[in-house]
Every structure is written in structure tokens, then in C-alpha cells.
Design a protein around this motif. Structure first.
Motif, mmCIF file in Angstrom:
data_model
loop_
_atom_site.group_PDB
_atom_site.id
_atom_site.type_symbol
_atom_site.label_atom_id
_atom_site.label_comp_id
_atom_site.label_asym_id
_atom_site.label_seq_id
_atom_site.Cartn_x
_atom_site.Cartn_y
_atom_site.Cartn_z
ATOM 1 N N GLY A 130 0.775 -1.242 0.015
ATOM 2 C CA GLY A 130 0.057 -0.039 -0.031
ATOM 3 C C GLY A 130 0.778 1.186 0.061
ATOM 4 N N GLY A 131 0.128 2.386 -0.189
ATOM 5 C CA GLY A 131 0.948 3.552 -0.411
ATOM 6 C C GLY A 131 0.876 4.293 -1.399
ATOM 7 N N PHE A 132 1.511 5.444 -2.093
ATOM 8 C CA PHE A 132 1.363 6.138 -2.846
ATOM 9 C C PHE A 132 2.544 6.345 -3.781
ATOM 10 N N LEU A 133 2.536 6.298 -4.969
ATOM 11 C CA LEU A 133 3.465 6.345 -6.040
ATOM 12 C C LEU A 133 4.770 5.493 -5.323
ATOM 13 N N TRP A 134 5.803 6.051 -5.175
ATOM 14 C CA TRP A 134 7.086 5.664 -5.019
ATOM 15 C C TRP A 134 7.120 4.976 -3.480
ATOM 16 N N TRP A 135 6.103 5.493 -2.648
ATOM 17 C CA TRP A 135 6.315 5.277 -1.225
ATOM 18 C C TRP A 135 5.350 4.217 -0.828
ATOM 19 N N LYS A 136 6.147 2.757 -1.105
ATOM 20 C CA LYS A 136 5.082 1.697 -0.917
ATOM 21 C C LYS A 136 5.601 1.091 0.303
ATOM 22 N N LYS A 137 4.678 0.493 1.183
ATOM 23 C CA LYS A 137 4.946 -0.154 2.267
ATOM 24 C C LYS A 137 4.115 -1.437 2.518
ATOM 25 N N GLU A 138 4.577 -2.356 3.035
ATOM 26 C CA GLU A 138 3.649 -3.638 3.513
ATOM 27 C C GLU A 138 2.631 -3.572 4.387
ATOM 28 N N LYS A 139 1.254 -3.758 3.722
ATOM 29 C CA LYS A 139 0.118 -3.441 4.497
ATOM 30 C C LYS A 139 -0.246 -4.857 5.391
ATOM 31 N N GLU A 140 -0.054 -5.859 4.826
ATOM 32 C CA GLU A 140 -0.431 -7.142 5.215
ATOM 33 C C GLU A 140 0.414 -8.178 4.612
ATOM 34 N N SER A 141 0.842 -9.301 5.476
ATOM 35 C CA SER A 141 1.861 -10.286 5.068
ATOM 36 C C SER A 141 1.090 -11.525 5.524
ATOM 37 N N LYS A 142 1.741 -12.738 4.665
ATOM 38 C CA LYS A 142 1.401 -14.130 5.172
ATOM 39 C C LYS A 142 2.577 -14.814 4.634
ATOM 40 N N LEU A 143 2.451 -16.184 5.604
ATOM 41 C CA LEU A 143 3.433 -17.250 4.853
ATOM 42 C C LEU A 143 2.386 -18.280 4.507
ATOM 43 N N VAL A 144 2.978 -18.692 3.079
ATOM 44 C CA VAL A 144 2.025 -19.528 2.565
ATOM 45 C C VAL A 144 2.953 -20.951 2.274
ATOM 46 N N ASN A 145 2.293 -21.917 2.351
ATOM 47 C CA ASN A 145 3.068 -23.164 2.245
ATOM 48 C C ASN A 145 2.513 -24.265 1.282
ATOM 49 N N TRP A 146 3.427 -24.892 0.606
ATOM 50 C CA TRP A 146 3.316 -25.901 -0.387
ATOM 51 C C TRP A 146 4.160 -27.107 -0.290
ATOM 52 N N GLU A 147 3.496 -28.078 -0.769
ATOM 53 C CA GLU A 147 4.308 -29.421 -0.785
ATOM 54 C C GLU A 147 5.438 -29.357 -1.950
ATOM 55 N N VAL A 148 6.394 -30.023 -1.902
ATOM 56 C CA VAL A 148 7.556 -29.876 -3.170
ATOM 57 C C VAL A 148 7.031 -30.343 -4.466
ATOM 58 N N ASP A 149 5.837 -30.727 -4.397
ATOM 59 C CA ASP A 149 5.302 -31.100 -5.937
ATOM 60 C C ASP A 149 4.155 -30.111 -6.068
ATOM 61 N N GLY A 150 4.187 -29.009 -5.284
ATOM 62 C CA GLY A 150 3.521 -27.783 -5.864
ATOM 63 C C GLY A 150 1.988 -27.714 -5.356
ATOM 64 N N LYS A 151 1.644 -28.820 -4.561
ATOM 65 C CA LYS A 151 0.231 -28.699 -3.955
ATOM 66 C C LYS A 151 0.225 -27.556 -2.786
ATOM 67 N N TYR A 152 -0.830 -26.835 -2.914
ATOM 68 C CA TYR A 152 -1.052 -26.036 -2.072
ATOM 69 C C TYR A 152 -1.134 -26.382 -0.689
ATOM 70 N N ILE A 153 -0.770 -26.012 0.671
ATOM 71 C CA ILE A 153 -0.977 -26.615 1.809
ATOM 72 C C ILE A 153 -1.732 -25.560 2.476
ATOM 73 N N ASN A 154 -1.279 -24.573 2.992
ATOM 74 C CA ASN A 154 -2.131 -23.364 3.749
ATOM 75 C C ASN A 154 -1.394 -22.418 3.871
ATOM 76 N N ALA A 155 -2.101 -21.235 4.345
ATOM 77 C CA ALA A 155 -1.422 -19.835 4.595
ATOM 78 C C ALA A 155 -1.494 -19.503 5.882
ATOM 79 N N GLU A 156 -0.380 -18.824 6.552
ATOM 80 C CA GLU A 156 -0.561 -18.699 7.991
ATOM 81 C C GLU A 156 -0.659 -16.995 8.184
#
Length: 156
Positions: A130-156
Motif C-alpha cells: 500500500g502507499g502512494f506512487l514511490w512510497w510503498k509499504k507492506e500493509k499485510e503479510s502471510k506465510l504460504v506453504n506448498w508441498e515440493v510437488d506444488g500442491k498448496y497446503i495453507n497460509a499462516e
């Protein structure tokens, strides 16, 4: 005055979110001795080692290996996990597709292979900016997990 207070509160929230993911930089002498010894025993060729305190009992060592690849080890009461960071151009397509489909307003910030107790998975740190023009900051973040074969597990 109201705008200044809102800006100050937003800044504090963003700093808290960044601290939660990256931790606080600490000197090696401030890390639990058993973690330092375990790290030195397992990784003899590490350079540019930086220690971070993730919470009161969890520490992370980020370093470069002999091939100058960035890696990390996370030490906690639950055990030790190793992170092998993936360069942006090598992010698996399954990860890119999942993030764009399930988290359309988020950007992939980092991807790593996570190894703990012999099991390997992919983990990605994604953030909504989020932010304006060049001033961007993280608003929200998550850790997302996958199996090594690419199968989605979950988001924390």
C-alpha cells in the motif's frame, strides 16, 4: 493533527508486521549458546552470518554458504529448520499461480525451501503493498506453504 496521528499509528503497525517476519537483529553473544554451537557444528563454511531473534525462544541465522547462496537456519524448542532461498527467476510456476489466484492483491517477496525433521516444503512470504506512487509499504503479510510437488497446503 488527525492525519499525523493516523500516519504515526499506521507506521507503528507496519513496523510491527515487519518485526514479526524478520525479527530483531542481535549479536551472536545474545543467542542461546547451544544454538550457536549447533549452527557452527552444522555449517562450517558460513560467511556473512547475521542473527535475528524471532521471539523469546526462537533465533534465526541468515548466512551465505560456500557457493555464495543465501540460506538460513531457525532454532527453537520445536527443533531446527533450514531455509534454502530461491532466486526470483526460479520461483516454481505452481507458487506463482496459487498466489495470483488465491491472493490476487499480494506480491511474492521471498520463496524458500523449508526443511524440518527430514520433510521438505516450499514456503513463501507474500505481502499486500500500500502507499502512494514511490512510497510503498507492506500493509499485510502471510506465510504460504506448498508441498515440493506444488500442491498448496495453507497460509499462516
Amino acid at each position: 493533527m488527525k492525519k499525523i496521528l493516523i500516519l504515526a499509528a499506521t507506521t507503528l503497525l507496519l513496523q510491527g508486521a515487519l518485526f514479526a517476519q524478520k525479527g530483531k537483529a542481535v549479536a551472536e553473544k545474545d543467542v542461546k549458546v547451544s544454538y550457536v554451537k549447533d549452527f557452527q557444528r552444522q555449517v562450517k563454511d558460513a560467511t556473512n552470518v547475521a542473527w535475528y531473534q524471532m521471539d523469546s525462544l526462537t533465533f534465526k541465522a541468515v548466512y551465505l554458504d560456500a557457493d555464495k547462496s543465501r540460506q538460513a537456519m531457525v532454532f527453537s524448542n520445536r527443533g531446527t529448520e533450514t531455509h534454502y532461498y530461491v532466486d526470483r527467476e526460479y520461483y516454481p510456476q505452481a507458487i506463482r499461480d496459487t498466489v495470483s489466484h488465491l491472493f490476487p492483491k499480494y506480491n511474492i517477496r521471498e520463496v524458500w525451501v523449508r526443511k524440518m525433521r527430514g520433510k521438505m516444503t516450499y514456503q513463501a512470504y507474500i505481502a499486500k503493498m500500500g502507499g502512494f506512487l514511490w512510497w510503498k509499504k507492506e500493509k499485510e503479510s502471510k506465510l504460504v506453504n506448498w508441498e515440493v510437488d506444488g500442491k498448496y497446503i495453507n497460509a499462516e
